[in-house]
Scaffold this motif. Structure first.
Motif, PDB file in Angstrom:
ATOM      1  N   GLU C  18       0.487  -1.952   0.063  1.00 37.51           N
ATOM      2  CA  GLU C  18      -0.500   0.230   0.401  1.00 37.51           C
ATOM      3  C   GLU C  18       0.392   0.997   0.146  1.00 37.51           C
ATOM      4  OE1 GLU C  18       0.319  -2.715   2.312  1.00 37.51           O
ATOM      5  OE2 GLU C  18       0.244  -1.265   3.927  1.00 37.51           O
ATOM      6  N   HIS C  19       1.923   1.278   0.090  1.00 40.44           N
ATOM      7  CA  HIS C  19       2.883   2.336   0.719  1.00 40.44           C
ATOM      8  C   HIS C  19       3.664   2.484  -0.875  1.00 40.44           C
ATOM      9  CE1 HIS C  19       1.726   3.081   4.660  1.00 40.44           C
ATOM     10  NE2 HIS C  19       2.044   1.706   4.931  1.00 40.44           N
ATOM     11  N   ILE C  20       3.776   1.006  -1.452  1.00 42.91           N
ATOM     12  CA  ILE C  20       5.107   1.553  -2.435  1.00 42.91           C
ATOM     13  C   ILE C  20       4.518   0.824  -4.306  1.00 42.91           C
ATOM     14  CG2 ILE C  20       7.420   0.571  -3.219  1.00 42.91           C
ATOM     15  CD1 ILE C  20       7.368   1.917  -1.087  1.00 42.91           C
ATOM     16  N   THR C  21       4.541   2.269  -4.504  1.00 46.08           N
ATOM     17  CA  THR C  21       3.996   1.798  -6.114  1.00 46.08           C
ATOM     18  C   THR C  21       4.636   2.251  -7.108  1.00 46.08           C
ATOM     19  OG1 THR C  21       3.224   4.260  -6.074  1.00 46.08           O
ATOM     20  CG2 THR C  21       1.320   2.555  -5.694  1.00 46.08           C
ATOM     21  N   PHE C  22       4.520   1.173  -8.435  1.00 46.43           N
ATOM     22  CA  PHE C  22       5.866   1.590  -9.444  1.00 46.43           C
ATOM     23  C   PHE C  22       4.717   2.119 -10.621  1.00 46.43           C
ATOM     24  CE2 PHE C  22       8.340  -0.511 -12.512  1.00 46.43           C
ATOM     25  CZ  PHE C  22      10.053  -0.382 -12.506  1.00 46.43           C
ATOM     26  N   THR C  23       5.545   2.594 -11.639  1.00 45.89           N
ATOM     27  CA  THR C  23       5.475   3.271 -12.700  1.00 45.89           C
ATOM     28  C   THR C  23       6.316   3.283 -13.995  1.00 45.89           C
ATOM     29  OG1 THR C  23       4.599   4.730 -11.516  1.00 45.89           O
ATOM     30  CG2 THR C  23       4.128   5.321 -13.496  1.00 45.89           C
ATOM     31  N   ASN C  24       5.849   2.273 -15.020  1.00 45.00           N
ATOM     32  CA  ASN C  24       6.750   1.942 -16.455  1.00 45.00           C
ATOM     33  C   ASN C  24       6.341   1.641 -17.244  1.00 45.00           C
ATOM     34  OD1 ASN C  24       4.874  -0.141 -15.294  1.00 45.00           O
ATOM     35  ND2 ASN C  24       6.645  -1.737 -15.866  1.00 45.00           N
ATOM     36  N   ASP C  25       4.781   2.674 -17.685  1.00 42.97           N
ATOM     37  CA  ASP C  25       3.987   2.778 -18.649  1.00 42.97           C
ATOM     38  C   ASP C  25       4.537   4.058 -18.986  1.00 42.97           C
ATOM     39  OD1 ASP C  25       2.807   3.951 -16.407  1.00 42.97           O
ATOM     40  OD2 ASP C  25       1.248   3.617 -16.628  1.00 42.97           O
ATOM     41  N   GLN C  26       5.415   5.062 -18.827  1.00 46.37           N
ATOM     42  CA  GLN C  26       5.660   5.930 -19.420  1.00 46.37           C
ATOM     43  C   GLN C  26       6.975   5.729 -20.201  1.00 46.37           C
ATOM     44  OE1 GLN C  26       4.768   9.385 -16.477  1.00 46.37           O
ATOM     45  NE2 GLN C  26       3.479   9.869 -16.870  1.00 46.37           N
ATOM     46  N   ALA C  27       7.091   6.988 -20.932  1.00 43.96           N
ATOM     47  CA  ALA C  27       8.457   7.008 -21.393  1.00 43.96           C
ATOM     48  C   ALA C  27       9.416   7.415 -20.815  1.00 43.96           C
ATOM     49  CB  ALA C  27       7.977   7.337 -22.869  1.00 43.96           C
ATOM     50  N   GLY C  28      10.464   7.206 -20.499  1.00 41.53           N
ATOM     51  CA  GLY C  28      11.715   7.381 -20.187  1.00 41.53           C
ATOM     52  C   GLY C  28      11.445   6.196 -18.580  1.00 41.53           C
ATOM     53  N   ASP C  29      12.212   6.720 -17.685  1.00 43.06           N
ATOM     54  CA  ASP C  29      12.636   5.723 -16.828  1.00 43.06           C
ATOM     55  C   ASP C  29      11.505   5.821 -15.949  1.00 43.06           C
ATOM     56  OD1 ASP C  29      15.639   6.791 -17.273  1.00 43.06           O
ATOM     57  OD2 ASP C  29      15.712   8.336 -15.585  1.00 43.06           O
ATOM     58  N   PRO C  30      11.135   4.146 -15.211  1.00 44.18           N
ATOM     59  CA  PRO C  30      10.417   3.905 -14.774  1.00 44.18           C
ATOM     60  C   PRO C  30      10.771   4.918 -12.881  1.00 44.18           C
ATOM     61  CG  PRO C  30      11.960   2.042 -14.908  1.00 44.18           C
ATOM     62  CD  PRO C  30      11.690   3.556 -16.080  1.00 44.18           C
ATOM     63  N   TYR C  31       9.680   5.163 -12.474  1.00 46.06           N
ATOM     64  CA  TYR C  31       9.837   4.905 -11.055  1.00 46.06           C
ATOM     65  C   TYR C  31       9.234   4.849  -9.602  1.00 46.06           C
ATOM     66  CZ  TYR C  31       6.437   8.596 -12.113  1.00 46.06           C
ATOM     67  OH  TYR C  31       5.131   8.954 -11.882  1.00 46.06           O
ATOM     68  N   VAL C  32       9.479   4.733  -8.765  1.00 49.43           N
ATOM     69  CA  VAL C  32       9.198   4.034  -7.380  1.00 49.43           C
ATOM     70  C   VAL C  32       8.781   5.234  -6.588  1.00 49.43           C
ATOM     71  CG1 VAL C  32       9.065   1.934  -5.805  1.00 49.43           C
ATOM     72  CG2 VAL C  32      10.525   2.397  -7.881  1.00 49.43           C
ATOM     73  N   THR C  33       6.875   5.206  -6.726  1.00 51.02           N
ATOM     74  CA  THR C  33       6.665   6.255  -5.614  1.00 51.02           C
ATOM     75  C   THR C  33       6.647   5.581  -4.455  1.00 51.02           C
ATOM     76  OG1 THR C  33       5.488   7.057  -7.484  1.00 51.02           O
ATOM     77  CG2 THR C  33       4.428   7.665  -5.010  1.00 51.02           C
ATOM     78  N   VAL C  34       6.405   6.702  -3.144  1.00 52.84           N
ATOM     79  CA  VAL C  34       7.154   5.866  -2.387  1.00 52.84           C
ATOM     80  C   VAL C  34       5.987   6.897  -1.562  1.00 52.84           C
ATOM     81  CG1 VAL C  34       8.320   5.247   0.478  1.00 52.84           C
ATOM     82  CG2 VAL C  34       9.474   5.041  -2.323  1.00 52.84           C
ATOM     83  N   ALA C  35       4.892   6.757  -0.166  1.00 54.22           N
ATOM     84  CA  ALA C  35       4.550   6.973   0.503  1.00 54.22           C
ATOM     85  C   ALA C  35       5.218   8.167   1.733  1.00 54.22           C
ATOM     86  CB  ALA C  35       3.638   6.459   1.594  1.00 54.22           C
ATOM     87  N   PRO C  36       4.439   9.121   1.493  1.00 55.57           N
ATOM     88  CA  PRO C  36       5.850   9.921   2.376  1.00 55.57           C
ATOM     89  C   PRO C  36       5.969   9.724   3.954  1.00 55.57           C
ATOM     90  CG  PRO C  36       3.386  11.666   1.153  1.00 55.57           C
ATOM     91  CD  PRO C  36       3.334  10.157   1.069  1.00 55.57           C
ATOM     92  N   GLU C  37       4.642   8.414   4.462  1.00 56.50           N
ATOM     93  CA  GLU C  37       5.448   8.552   6.193  1.00 56.50           C
ATOM     94  C   GLU C  37       6.559   7.628   5.948  1.00 56.50           C
ATOM     95  OE1 GLU C  37       2.422   8.439   4.396  1.00 56.50           O
ATOM     96  OE2 GLU C  37       1.129   6.662   4.829  1.00 56.50           O
ATOM     97  N   LYS C  38       6.314   6.739   4.688  1.00 55.05           N
ATOM     98  CA  LYS C  38       7.050   5.587   5.417  1.00 55.05           C
ATOM     99  C   LYS C  38       8.456   5.884   3.905  1.00 55.05           C
ATOM    100  CE  LYS C  38       5.694   2.603   6.670  1.00 55.05           C
ATOM    101  NZ  LYS C  38       5.847   1.532   7.846  1.00 55.05           N
ATOM    102  N   PHE C  39       8.485   7.320   3.461  1.00 53.50           N
ATOM    103  CA  PHE C  39       9.598   7.055   2.786  1.00 53.50           C
ATOM    104  C   PHE C  39      11.284   7.796   3.589  1.00 53.50           C
ATOM    105  CE2 PHE C  39      12.642  10.955   1.440  1.00 53.50           C
ATOM    106  CZ  PHE C  39      13.125  10.112   0.146  1.00 53.50           C
TER     107      PHE C  39
END
Lengths: 356, 371, 176
Positions: C18-39
């Motif tokens: 629930e705190h970590i998501t992954f985005t790789n459907d866009q051009a360029g680099d994929p990135y990991v989204t981290v929730a601020p409270e877990k960052f």
């Protein structure tokens, strides 16, 4: 010289003034004009540039233009500066460096004063510059100026010790403080110069030569430091302290500092030349003697003196455009840990040799 | 009466001969000893990143020139390769070679300024002018190619603005032959000068772990003994085709990572760059430099972080595209900005004169720090 | 050496889906989204863990996502309410030679993120810049002042998409 002017004017005080002011107008001002241009041309030559070319033929009038510019400049005194000291400082600095010339024999016929304490007077009066520089730095109320002034005071006072020690060893050998007499001892040919052991003869002379050369090197380095030239220009280190103690000065006051710097350059070169290289003495006889023209000799002597002085000024410039700058602690280390002990040992050895 | 002493605060800059631009360093001094340095930057802030958002992608290129004006070619290089990577453009071989030649010439020119002004900071005036004399020759080569001497706008997305001048390769060869001996002269005059070594060795020592933690890159990091060069370790463009060394600091005259090492890295890198240019001149093919330039530059939505080895270190461009003609966000990682952070760490306990030596050795360009 | 996907898997297993998501459907680099409270915890993990060893922070960039509600004020200037501001961290490991992009999004009205200056010292100025340009507040930052803008700039944060230039700054006209 004084006697000639006395005959001419008939007034003792007036003739004294004139004979004292002569080197200023006859020599130092023209010298500064030439030296500033020379410095630029020498540096340009060394750096693969042309240097000033626009003012006058080949840029010869560049310094004149500079001086005219400085004359016109507004005389700015920072509002928080100590005005009295601020105005006094350049005069004091200039007086200090100018007074040195009083005891330097320019030629057999012209010396400001035949004072018997000659070289002692030179060492003493040149310290006046320190007071002026400290005054300038303090009165400017600028941190860069203050740092520069404190550095400068420390540097000049420290380097006076090796200078004095080397001079002492020479005085010990010559038995006189009078610069004119010192010069006269080195007469005739260049092997009579003190760098080659002076008028001593035989084994004593041969023993003296290496120590004289060491003495000369120490003296030359420490005089470089005394006039704040590279590699010892830390008081006005451009890249650190902007312009050191004269950061806040503009117009004529700055010009006076500048003039004093160049006068100082020549003064120390003249002292080195007088002590070690026979002063105004020719290295190989005079044309005047050859042709029996008596009046030619003093002129030739003046020529030799100028050539020797200018050569050492040139070496100063040469070093300036070649070497980087030392740091303030390294400068002090060099003075107290190396130059003073060497100068001391040198003094003792020369003393022992002179007893032989 | 007790003597009262207090710390002196010395404002070095914004106008100062050796802050390399408009930088203000607030020095806390105890006598001449530094107890703290606070850099104040932003005097040259020109809102590069805000501008980018209002520009189309090709319009950003001239603005990149103006960041690190001493290495403008390389700034172009970084930006255009980033956008190309985002769009997936393959540029022709000839363009790649031209870019490498230009980039390496620019690296030499930039290091010349760095080395020369460093000599100036230490008080040696002459090497500075020798190097500027030689730099003029490089700038003339650039002028022959694109008409500009400082800010080129030469590299375009998908190509370069002009093909090489017919004389360019010959003149570049001549320059290489001319410049090689001059590096030796520089070494004799400045690098191995006793006073210069005394001034710079064992000053401003940067240990490797601190350097990495502070994000140091480029010659500054390599001087600390870490062999890391993006051209070798993450080859972009066609750097993998060339044979060159990556010099690292060895603490020859002091400790690894001192000012002398940082300075010497740049001298060595100039030689390596000459090698690369020589090889590129040998291999360069013919071709059309405009063939891959797209008519409409509209990258797909997405983000990319692309980095290149600028003369000063890792130059990164972080570009977010929302699929429109304008970038949504362009963020630059300027190597000088990162290096400048270290001033406080490096200067503590040194003397005022060393601040100048340290600042010069990390080689900053304020146009890039402030953007 | 690890790919961003592998890093994402590891992060997900450690901190929860629930705190970590992954985005790789866009051009360029994929990135990991981290929730601020877990960052903060994730940053410590990324820098210290033997499999990660991200010893170098290449870049930290603030971004205005401009995904809130857009409206116009009385002068026809755009205002954005709601949505998020993001910070992108581009991490690199000199030792293992792998990279990852971490994104942290915080609400526009209360943008607060834990500072990571003690992990990567280089973040110090980058965080100051993000604060300067976006008004993102980095908690526990040692010295959070403006850096590129004047210290007394009080007209907001320039890189936000709805930023308006002030009329005057110290009596000087700003738009020229």
């Amino acid at each position: 010289m004084y006697d000639i002017i006395l005959d001419f004017t008939g007034n003792e005080i007036l003739s004294m003034f004139i004979s004292a002011a002569l080197p200023l107008f006859m020599f130092i001002l023209p010298f500064a004009l030439v030296a500033v241009l020379a410095e630029r041309k020498v540096s340009a030559f060394m750096q693969d540039r042309l240097g000033p070319t626009r003012v006058g033929p080949k840029g010869l009038l560049q310094t004149v233009a500079d001086i005219l510019k400085l004359f016109q400049k507004e005389d700015i005194v920072a509002s928080n500066a100590d005005k009295k000291l601020f105005n006094l400082a350049p005069i004091l600095v200039f007086a200090g460096s100018f007074a040195v010339f009083a005891a330097i024999p320019f030629s057999g016929a012209y010396i400001g004063t035949f004072a018997d304490v000659g070289i002692f007077f030179v060492v003493a009066i040149s310290s006046l510059v320190v007071a002026g520089i400290l005054m300038a730095g303090w009165a400017s109320n600028n941190k860069y100026s203050l740092l520069g002034a404190v550095r400068s005071a420390a540097q000049i006072i420290s380097y006076e010790i090796p200078t004095a020690l080397v001079i002492l060893s020479l005085v010990m050998l010559a038995g006189t403080l009078n610069l004119y007499e010192l010069t006269e001892m080195q007469t005739e040919y260049f092997w009579n110069w003190y760098i080659f052991g002076g008028p001593a003869t035989g084994i004593q002379k041969i023993l003296l030569i290496p120590f004289m050369i060491v003495g000369f090197i120490i003296l030359y380095i420490s005089t470089l430091a005394e006039v704040n030239r590279t590699p010892f220009d830390i008081p006005e280190a451009e890249s650190e302290l902007v312009a050191g103690y004269h950061t806040e000065y503009s117009g004529m006051k700055f010009a006076i500092f500048f003039l004093a710097e160049y006068a100082n350059m020549f003064a120390v070169s003249a002292i080195v030349a007088t002590l070690f290289f026979g002063g105004f003495q020719s290295p190989f006889g005079y044309l005047g003697d050859l042709f029996g023209v008596e009046w030619l000799i003093p002129i030739e002597q003046f020529g030799w003196f100028t050539v020797k002085g200018l050569f050492f000024v040139f070496v100063q410039m040469w070093l300036r455009w070649t070497l980087p700058r030392l740091r303030v602690d390294q400068l002090m280390t060099m003075c107290w840990k190396y130059m003073i002990p060497y100068a001391f040992v040198n003094l003792i050895i020369i003393g022992i040799i002179s007893l032989i | 009466m007790a003597i009262k002493t207090e710390e002196m605060v010395l404002n070095m800059g914004p106008q100062h001969p050796s802050t390399h631009g408009v930088l203000r360093l607030e020095l806390k001094l105890d006598g001449e000893l530094i107890t703290g340095v606070t850099p104040h930057i932003g005097y040259l802030h020109r809102c590069f990143e805000k501008h980018c958002e209002a520009m189309t992608y090709p319009q950003v290129v001239p603005y990149t020139d103006r960041m690190d004006y001493l290495a403008a070619m390389y700034n172009n290089f970084g930006y255009v390769t980033a956008v190309e990577k985002l769009m997936g453009i393959e540029v022709p071989e000839r363009v790649e070679y031209i870019r490498i030649i230009m980039g390496e010439l620019q690296r030499i020119a930039s290091h010349m300024v760095a080395v020369g002004t460093y000599g100036l900071d230490i008080g040696a005036f002459t090497p500075f002018l020798y190097l500027f004399r030689d730099r003029e020759k490089i700038l003339s080569l650039f002028e022959k190619t694109c008409g500009a001497r400082l800010l080129y706008n030469y590299m375009w997305i998908g190509g370069v603005s002009h093909d090489l001048h017919p004389d360019f390769l010959r003149l570049t060869k001549e320059f290489i032959d001319y410049f090689r001996p001059n590096i030796k002269e520089l070494n004799n005059l400045l690098t191995f000068n006793k006073i210069f070594i005394e001034r710079t060795a064992n000053v401003g020592i940067l240990p490797a772990d601190v350097a990495v933690n502070y994000g140091m890159t480029g010659p500054n990091l390599r001087a600390s003994g870490i062999k890391y060069d993006l051209r070798k370790d993450e080859p972009y463009s066609i750097y993998d085709r060339f044979d060159f060394d990556v010099p690292i600091g060895d603490g020859r005259h002091g400790t690894i990572g001192d000012c002398w090492d940082r300075y010497y890295m740049r001298v060595l890198e100039m030689e390596e760059s000459l090698k690369i240019i020589e090889q590129a001149i040998e291999q360069i093919p013919d071709g059309d430099v405009h063939s891959a330039i797209p008519k409409r530059i509209k990258p797909p939505a997405g983000s990319i972080y692309h980095r290149v080895e600028n003369p000063r270190g890792e130059l990164g461009y972080f570009i977010i595209s929302d699929g429109s003609l304008n970038p949504f966000r362009v963020k630059v990682r300027p190597p000088s900005f990162v290096s400048l952070e270290l001033m406080d760490e490096l200067c503590k306990g040194h003397l005022v004169a060393d601040v100048v030596a340290i600042l010069g050795s990390i080689d900053i360009v304020l146009g890039e720090v402030d953007r | 050496m690890k790919t961003p996907e592998e890093i994402f898997e590891l992060l997900k297993n450690k901190f929860g889906e629930e705190h970590i998501t992954f985005t790789n459907d866009q051009a360029g680099d994929p990135y990991v989204t981290v929730a601020p409270e877990k960052f903060r915890a994730a940053a410590v993990y990324l820098s210290r863990d033997a499999e990660m060893k991200f010893d170098s922070l290449m870049l930290l960039s603030g971004v205005d996502d401009a995904n809130g509600e857009k409206s116009k004020d009385e002068n026809e200037n755009e205002i954005i309410t709601g949505g998020t501001l993001s910070v992108y961290y581009n991490l690199f490991s000199l030792e293992l030679r792998h990279k990852v992009t971490v994104r942290v999004s915080v609400p526009r009205e209360n943008p607060e993120i834990e500072s990571i200056t003690d992990i990567w010292r280089t973040a110090d100025w980058h965080e100051r810049e993000a604060y300067d340009m976006f008004g993102i507040i980095f908690k526990n930052h040692p010295d959070l002042r403006r850096i590129l803008m004047p210290y007394d700039w009080d007209a907001g944060y320039p890189l936000r998409k709805d930023y308006q230039n002030p009329e005057f700054y110290h009596g000087m006209k700003v738009p020229y």
